[in-house]
Design an enzyme around this catalytic site. Structure first.
Site, mmCIF file in Angstrom:
data_model
loop_
_atom_site.group_PDB
_atom_site.id
_atom_site.type_symbol
_atom_site.label_atom_id
_atom_site.label_comp_id
_atom_site.label_asym_id
_atom_site.label_seq_id
_atom_site.Cartn_x
_atom_site.Cartn_y
_atom_site.Cartn_z
ATOM 1 N N CYS A 1 42.269 6.163 84.276
ATOM 2 C CA CYS A 1 42.171 4.855 83.646
ATOM 3 C C CYS A 1 43.405 4.243 83.036
ATOM 4 C CB CYS A 1 41.203 4.589 82.732
ATOM 5 S SG CYS A 1 39.726 4.943 83.560
ATOM 6 N N ASN B 1 43.764 3.237 90.757
ATOM 7 C CA ASN B 1 42.844 4.310 90.370
ATOM 8 C C ASN B 1 41.362 4.040 90.739
ATOM 9 O OD1 ASN B 1 42.148 6.787 89.001
ATOM 10 N ND2 ASN B 1 41.620 5.494 87.408
ATOM 11 N N GLU B 2 40.626 3.612 89.960
ATOM 12 C CA GLU B 2 39.218 3.654 90.016
ATOM 13 C C GLU B 2 38.800 1.936 90.582
ATOM 14 O OE1 GLU B 2 36.666 5.619 87.307
ATOM 15 O OE2 GLU B 2 36.660 7.285 88.075
#
Ligand code: AHR
Length: 680
Positions: free
Chosen positions: A244, A381-382
């Site tokens: 994150c 990333n996510e």
């Protein structure tokens, strides 16, 4: 009596039948898919005080006085003033120490370190500071490691004096030798009047203390024990810097690699989102100094002989923390994405470019003229697409259009979002194929049932989970990078043996599917026992020592016995993956051309010992059995809730036994993970 005999016979027959059923057919004549060198790696994120206060060996917190509360982590006494016109433009603050107003009073500052400062008897520590006497003259900084709670005559345990001269900023150093092993010390910088002698006003900036014995002896170095633990995993790939923190809670606080390179004194401080993400584990003094930056990450990859896998922001701030409806306010608009794409291009130049290029020159100036040979780059990333807004893929496409043309030699990594299944995953997975990424990053922190392949969705439908997950994946799509995963026990979120065993069982599915699974990295990697936000984690520590969890040993066994080619391994023609009639057994086999060995990995998650017969099949001279030696490594525990700890770091460790080279029948102990190595 008759009933007893009949029952006894029945039990014996059942046991015999079961032994026969557990015949593993391993084809040693045909090498299957190559197992990538990148297969088992490490994922580093500055979470749980993994960088500052962890791997990065700096012992002074807020060394540049740039925390929003400039003196956080410091105690001040006497006449101390924070200034903001210092020698480093990206870290402008420093501290002015002046006469305390009376010959018997003193001025100084005292740093609390990261949860204290720990030293080892006889070890030396390098103190350094940028300083000047702005009004001219000379002063002496009396630098002390102090034990404020000491009952001894003096609080000072060890120290050194550093003489500061003249009006120009200069770097000064001193060496401190620890007289004893101790934790919870502070670093006191004392402008101490001796015999009433008044010292010149002194400015101090970038106050630093490192052990001299860092990993590879580097000045801006890493903690040796923690870096060694990483090296011992034999990682094939190193993903950094997160997680994150790549995205940032807002774009201003995303990880910007350019801020993490160049002289360490002028790398600007960044917030660390893990200081506030979980209000129930709140760490207001958690920031990123970037002392461990992209140069140091690349250097570590070189040390470990593994591929570097940097991940960069795709222009979306953390989607959990920012509503896509505010897209224009919180994320970068598509038409403004160019600087982000340029960051990616410049990163490739920093890693691989000639020393005559802007960024290649910086790498050379930092001491590494040779390229770092970057082959992989992750974008985002996510991230995910909304049902009505291709928030991520529209941005990723812009990156891919430019990057794949400019650098076709690099492999690009997209993502299937934060979940292992569900609508975000279902939207993204096919799109990754359309966009032509080389690999996609999957994340799954899931419970026991999921890892054992028994999880169901809310409607009771089985999920694609467990060791068979990849058996059904599209062979023509991008390759898989299982970039973050760990088994999180239901109601038991600590590193206990049971979840590690299930990770081991699950990972047989990575190996069997090595044709499409090219990388996997357990997460998170590190945690400070006094500063964690997330668990389980692979390696834990305080300031003085560390311990490896049983999940670490699972990863290590896979990393050390990775193999170079999969071998077909089945039981009654079925993959051995804890299927309903397989008595809790999971197994895979591979050939390792460097070791010239056949390796069999077996997990038994059942409550009973399971007899197993290895049945070598195939004819080729190359691989046919005829082993010269063999060994068996077992990872097991007395209790399923057992774990390693600082007090008992070696409670659960792998145990190696030499076995007969021609042995084929084994008893796999209940609740254990075993690796068999048959050497030719
Ligand atoms: O590993 C901890 C966090 O889990 C990572 O930062 C993030 O990518 C995931 O949600």
């Amino acid at each position: 009596m008759k009933t007893f005999l009949t029952l006894g016979l029945a039990t014996m027959l059942a046991a015999t039948a079961s032994a026969a059923d557990h015949s593993f057919d391993i084809n040693v004549s045909k090498k299957g898919a190559p197992i990538q060198s990148t297969m088992y790696g490490i994922f580093f994120e500055d979470i749980n005080y993994a960088a500052d206060g962890g791997l990065y060996a700096e012992m002074v917190k807020n060394r540049s006085f740039e925390f929003p509360q400039n003196m956080m982590g410091w105690r001040t006494f006497g006449n101390v003033k924070v200034m903001d016109d210092g020698p480093f433009d990206k870290n402008p603050h420093y501290v002015r120490l002046s006469y305390a107003g009376h010959p018997h009073k003193h001025t100084g500052i005292e740093n609390e370190g990261f949860f204290g400062i720990a030293v080892k008897e006889g070890a030396t520590y390098r103190f350094s500071v940028w300083a000047r006497c702005p009004e001219g003259g000379t002063s002496v900084l009396n630098v002390q490691l102090v034990d404020n709670d000491s009952m001894g005559e003096s609080q000072e345990m060890a120290g050194c004096n550093v003489t500061i001269e003249g009006k120009e900023w200069k770097k000064y150093t001193g060496e401190i030798k620890a007289k004893r092993t101790q934790q919870d010390l502070s670093l006191r910088i004392f402008l101490r009047n001796v015999r009433g002698q008044r010292l010149a006003v002194t400015d101090v900036e970038h106050v630093s203390l490192f052990p001299t014995d860092t990993w590879k002896g580097r000045e801006n170095g890493m903690r040796k024990d923690l870096a060694q633990a990483l090296a011992d995993l034999k990682p094939g790939v190193f993903r950094f810097p997160g997680g994150c923190i790549v995205e940032g809670t807002d774009l201003q606080t995303r990880y910007q690699w350019k801020n993490s390179v160049g002289p360490v004194e002028n790398r600007p401080l960044n917030e660390n989102r893990w200081h506030y993400t979980f209000a129930h584990r709140f760490y207001p003094d958690y920031y990123q100094s970037y002392g461990l930056g992209f140069f140091e990450y690349f250097q570590l990859c070189e040390d470990f002989g593994c591929e570097a896998l940097p991940v960069i922001s795709c222009g979306l701030a953390c989607q959990y923390q920012n509503n896509i409806k505010d897209e224009k306010k919180v994320h970068v608009a598509l038409e403004d994405l160019d600087p982000y794409i340029q960051d990616a291009l410049d990163l490739i130049e920093f890693a691989n470019g000639d020393v005559t290029t802007t960024w290649g020159k910086l790498r050379a100036d930092m001491g590494h003229p040779e390229p770092f040979n970057l082959h992989y780059l992750g974008v985002g990333n996510e991230q995910w697409d909304e049902k009505d807004n291709p928030a991520f893929t529209s941005r990723l496409k812009k990156f891919m259009d430019v990057l794949s043309k400019a650098h076709p030699e690099i492999k690009y990594i997209g993502t299937t979002g934060p979940d292992s299944e569900g609508w975000k995953f279902d939207i993204l997975q096919p799109k990754m194929k359309e966009l032509g990424v080389d690999l996609y990053d999957e994340h799954f922190y899931r419970n026991e049932e999921w890892f054992l392949g028994k999880a169901k969705d809310r409607d009771g439908n089985p999920l694609n989970c467990g060791a068979m997950r990849y058996d059904s994946y599209d062979r023509k799509g991008p390759k898989v990078f299982a970039g973050e995963y760990a088994c999180h026990g239901k109601g038991k979120k600590w590193n206990h043996f049971e979840t590690s065993l299930y990770e081991a069982a699950f990972m047989t599915g990575f190996e069997r599917n090595a044709d499409i699974v090219h990388m996997c990295t357990y997460a998170p990697l590190f945690a400070h026992v006094k500063g964690w936000q997330w668990r389980p984690d692979m390696i834990w520590y305080d300031n003085a020592s560390m311990f490896k969890t049983c999940s670490y040993y699972v990863q290590q066994l896979y990393g050390q016995y990775k193999g170079t080619n999969v071998l077909s391994c089945s039981m009654a023609q079925k993959p051995i993956a804890g299927q309903d009639d397989q008595d809790g057994l999971f197994a895979t086999a591979c050939f390792d051309s460097e070791m010239n060995a056949v390796i069999v990995k077996v997990a038994n998650v059942s409550d009973d010992d399971q007899p197993v017969k290895l049945n070598w099949t195939g004819k080729s001279k190359d691989l046919k059995a005829g082993f010269k030696s063999a060994e068996q490594i077992t990872l097991s525990a007395t209790g399923m809730n057992d774990e390693n700890s600082l007090d008992d770091p070696l409670k659960i460790t792998p145990k190696t036994e030499i076995i007969a080279a021609d042995a084929t029948e084994f008893k796999i102990p209940a609740k254990s993970f075993q690796v068999y190595i048959f050497k030719k």
